[in-house]
Design a protein around this motif. Structure first.
Motif, PDB file in Angstrom:
ATOM      1  N   LYS A  18      27.967  33.056 -42.581  1.00  0.00           N
ATOM      2  CA  LYS A  18      29.015  33.071 -43.613  1.00  0.00           C
ATOM      3  C   LYS A  18      30.346  33.512 -43.017  1.00  0.00           C
ATOM      4  O   LYS A  18      31.403  32.941 -43.337  1.00  0.00           O
ATOM      5  N   LEU A  19      30.313  34.505 -42.141  1.00  0.00           N
ATOM      6  CA  LEU A  19      31.547  34.978 -41.527  1.00  0.00           C
ATOM      7  C   LEU A  19      32.212  33.861 -40.735  1.00  0.00           C
ATOM      8  O   LEU A  19      33.422  33.664 -40.817  1.00  0.00           O
ATOM      9  N   ILE A  20      31.430  33.109 -39.976  1.00  0.00           N
ATOM     10  CA  ILE A  20      31.994  32.020 -39.182  1.00  0.00           C
ATOM     11  C   ILE A  20      32.622  30.966 -40.094  1.00  0.00           C
ATOM     12  O   ILE A  20      33.697  30.437 -39.791  1.00  0.00           O
ATOM     13  N   GLU A  21      32.010  30.667 -41.234  1.00  0.00           N
ATOM     14  CA  GLU A  21      32.603  29.734 -42.206  1.00  0.00           C
ATOM     15  C   GLU A  21      33.962  30.253 -42.684  1.00  0.00           C
ATOM     16  O   GLU A  21      34.933  29.494 -42.773  1.00  0.00           O
ATOM     17  N   LEU A  22      34.022  31.536 -43.012  1.00  0.00           N
ATOM     18  CA  LEU A  22      35.264  32.133 -43.486  1.00  0.00           C
ATOM     19  C   LEU A  22      36.344  32.113 -42.406  1.00  0.00           C
ATOM     20  O   LEU A  22      37.516  31.840 -42.685  1.00  0.00           O
TER      21      LEU A  22
END
Length: 187
Positions: A18-22
């Motif tokens: 999720k962090l990488i998506e953000l």
């Protein structure tokens, strides 16, 4: 300006994807070209490089001997993949501990640098890591100090914190500016 910060319920590896998506979304919104990520094994660095191909990425790992012996911790399979994807791997002494921690370990007490590190941990371990790896990468000449970059850090394994900042060299530490928090665990 309105800006949302994504807060993770808990720190840790389960937040990595999720962090990488953000990060990818914010990188594109701001047109940021440089990303620095803390990944001791290289696993999170590979995940980032798989999702973001149009940025200069630096994977920062622990210095040789951090866990003992003379080896760095980037696992061979991840190191080869990072190299294949053009990701720089940097292993060096921690900017916010280094010799100070060695002195404290030997003689007790606390150094001013450890106070700075602990102050940043009041936000999150990952935020401290973001600041630290930005200094390390800037000192190695791997990221510019005259433009905003995204720094990604974490708590233990994986990544759970990302910030937009203007890095600084260690000798100008207080010139470093955190412009925004993309995501972090809620303390």
């Amino acid at each position: 300006m309105d800006k949302n910060i994504h807060y993770f319920e808990n720190p840790g590896i389960e937040n990595t994807d999720k962090l990488i998506e953000l990060v990818k979304a914010r990188k594109e919104e701001l047109g940021i070209k440089n990303i620095v990520i803390a990944s001791a094994s290289g696993s999170s660095g590979v995940k980032l490089a798989e999702k973001i191909e149009d940025a200069s990425i630096v994977n920062v790992t622990h210095h040789a001997g951090f866990r003992g012996g003379d080896e760095i911790e980037v696992e061979t399979k991840y190191g080869l993949e990072l190299e294949k994807r053009g990701v720089e791997i940097y292993a060096g002494s921690h900017a916010l501990s280094g010799v100070g921690r060695g002195i404290s370990n030997k003689f007790g007490g606390v150094t001013p640098v450890e106070v700075v590190a602990e102050t940043l941990r009041m936000f999150s371990q990952g935020l401290k890591v973001c600041v630290e790896i930005s200094i390390m990468a800037a000192d190695a000449g791997l990221i510019p100090t005259d433009t905003e970059v995204i720094a990604i850090g974490g708590t233990g394994k994986g990544v759970d914190t990302a910030v937009v900042l203007s890095p600084a060299h260690i000798n100008n530490f207080f010139d470093l500016r955190i412009h925004e928090i993309i995501a972090m665990p809620r303390p």
